[in-house]
Design an enzyme around this catalytic site. Structure first.
Site, short mmCIF file in Angstrom:
data_model
loop_
_atom_site.label_atom_id
_atom_site.label_comp_id
_atom_site.label_asym_id
_atom_site.label_seq_id
_atom_site.Cartn_x
_atom_site.Cartn_y
_atom_site.Cartn_z
N LYS A 35 0.86 -1.20 0.00
CA LYS A 35 0.00 0.00 0.00
C LYS A 35 0.89 1.25 0.00
O LYS A 35 1.74 1.41 0.88
CB LYS A 35 -0.90 0.00 1.24
CG LYS A 35 -1.88 1.17 1.27
CD LYS A 35 -2.98 0.94 2.29
CE LYS A 35 -2.68 1.45 3.67
NZ LYS A 35 -2.59 2.91 3.79
N LEU A 64 -4.90 6.93 -1.93
CA LEU A 64 -4.88 8.40 -2.02
C LEU A 64 -6.05 9.04 -1.29
O LEU A 64 -6.08 10.25 -1.10
CB LEU A 64 -4.90 8.83 -3.49
CG LEU A 64 -3.69 8.38 -4.33
CD1 LEU A 64 -3.86 8.81 -5.78
CD2 LEU A 64 -2.39 8.96 -3.76
N LYS A 65 -7.04 8.26 -0.91
CA LYS A 65 -8.24 8.76 -0.21
C LYS A 65 -8.70 10.08 -0.85
O LYS A 65 -8.78 11.13 -0.21
CB LYS A 65 -7.97 8.94 1.28
CG LYS A 65 -7.67 7.62 2.00
CD LYS A 65 -7.70 7.78 3.51
CE LYS A 65 -7.65 6.45 4.24
NZ LYS A 65 -6.33 5.81 4.26
N LEU A 66 -9.05 9.99 -2.13
CA LEU A 66 -9.42 11.20 -2.89
C LEU A 66 -10.72 11.81 -2.38
O LEU A 66 -11.69 11.09 -2.11
CB LEU A 66 -9.57 10.85 -4.38
CG LEU A 66 -8.31 10.28 -5.06
CD1 LEU A 66 -8.66 9.76 -6.46
CD2 LEU A 66 -7.23 11.34 -5.15
N ARG A 216 2.51 -1.74 11.36
CA ARG A 216 3.55 -1.75 12.38
C ARG A 216 3.93 -3.12 12.94
O ARG A 216 5.11 -3.36 13.17
CB ARG A 216 3.18 -0.75 13.48
CG ARG A 216 3.42 0.68 13.00
CD ARG A 216 2.74 1.71 13.85
NE ARG A 216 1.31 1.73 13.60
CZ ARG A 216 0.47 2.57 14.20
NH1 ARG A 216 0.93 3.43 15.08
NH2 ARG A 216 -0.82 2.56 13.92
O1 C5P Z 1 -1.13 -1.61 11.15
P1 C5P Z 1 -0.93 -0.13 11.23
O2 C5P Z 1 -1.77 0.52 12.28
O3 C5P Z 1 0.51 0.28 11.30
O4 C5P Z 1 -1.48 0.40 9.83
C1 C5P Z 1 -1.51 1.76 9.55
C2 C5P Z 1 -2.00 1.89 8.14
O5 C5P Z 1 -3.39 1.62 8.10
C3 C5P Z 1 -1.80 3.30 7.58
O6 C5P Z 1 -1.26 3.18 6.27
C4 C5P Z 1 -3.17 3.87 7.52
O7 C5P Z 1 -3.36 4.76 6.45
C5 C5P Z 1 -4.02 2.63 7.36
N1 C5P Z 1 -5.37 2.85 7.84
C6 C5P Z 1 -6.38 2.91 6.93
N2 C5P Z 1 -7.66 3.16 7.34
C7 C5P Z 1 -7.93 3.32 8.63
C8 C5P Z 1 -6.92 3.24 9.59
C9 C5P Z 1 -5.62 3.01 9.14
O8 C5P Z 1 -6.15 2.71 5.74
N3 C5P Z 1 -9.19 3.52 8.98
#
Ligand code: C5P
Length: 239
Positions: A35, A64-66, A216
């Protein structure tokens, strides 16, 4: 056939090209998708997508969450789809017409994932934004409302928490994709980080998640490839 590792989306939440590519090298055979989010895309530009494609068999999820007026989002999506990512994310909040106009003119194979409700939004914040009590008191109703709209507009799926995936699959069917972040294998929960409403990879997949975003716990493990393998084993046990 989809393998357990193919469920894993690894976010390249890293500041430099070299750091990102070192994880691509290490995890190439252990995850299904890399990603690329705003930090890496803004700092490195499209060349990072080309490098990942040239190195990895895994697909690209361009997160990109446009969110803008329809004409602008459509043009941004068209520009992004030239790099042939497997997925691009668009916010639901401009409404169904925008999602439909992008879906109808989608020029390639890139799938549209709609962002329903960010997991950082809670009851208090949604109230401050003017949301009705029936939604602030029941977040899953709000997620479902937006997911329904995304499906009607022709999107391929949504990003949602592992807690909502079961209701989305039940209401919208197995073909409508559910991608779930906020995933924590039991072995990784030593200190609580900022992910509060966490779900294990096994439970997410049991609930119907098509992809699990795990950052993480893999990135910060002593051996990231081994951590990803353990996640894949956990997913396998749930299938
Ligand atoms: O597993 P971890 O918490 O490290 O993952 C963080 C990732 O999850 C980030 O890239 C964040 O953009 C994504 N994320 C997401 N949508 C959410 C919460 C986190 O895409 N609602």
């Amino acid at each position: 056939m989809k393998q357990p590792k193919d469920y894993i989306v690894f976010p390249l939440d890293l500041p430099t090209y070299d750091q990102a590519m070192s994880y691509v090298d290490r995890l190439n055979n252990q995850v299904g998708l890399f990603k690329v989010g705003l930090e890496l895309f803004i700092s490195q530009g499209p060349r990072i997508l080309k490098s990942i494609r040239d190195t990895a068999g895994a697909g690209i999820f361009l997160d990109l969450k446009l969110h803008d007026i329809p004409a602008t989002v459509k043009r941004a999506f068209m520009a992004a789809s030239k790099y042939r990512p497997r997925f691009v994310t668009i916010h639901c909040d401009e409404g169904e017409e925008l999602l439909r106009s992008v879906a109808e003119d989608n020029p390639g194979d890139t799938k549209i994932l709609a962002v329903t409700v960010l997991t950082s939004l809670d009851q208090k914040k949604l109230k401050a934004l003017g949301y009705d009590d029936k939604f602030t008191d029941d977040l899953s109703a709000l997620v479902l409302l937006k997911a329904r709209m995304a499906k009607a507009a022709g999107c391929h799926g949504v990003v949602c928490s592992g807690l909502e995936v079961a209701i989305i699959k039940r209401e919208l069917g197995p073909e409508f994709l559910a991608v779930t972040p906020g995933i924590r294998p039991v072995w990784s929960v030593v200190n609580q980080d900022d992910q509060k409403r966490i779900v294990t990879p096994a439970d997410a997949v049991k609930n119907g998640a098509d992809y699990v975003v795990i950052g993480r716990p893999i990135r910060d493990a002593k051996d990231p490839a081994d951590a990803a393998m353990r996640v894949a084993e956990e997913i396998e046990s749930a299938l």
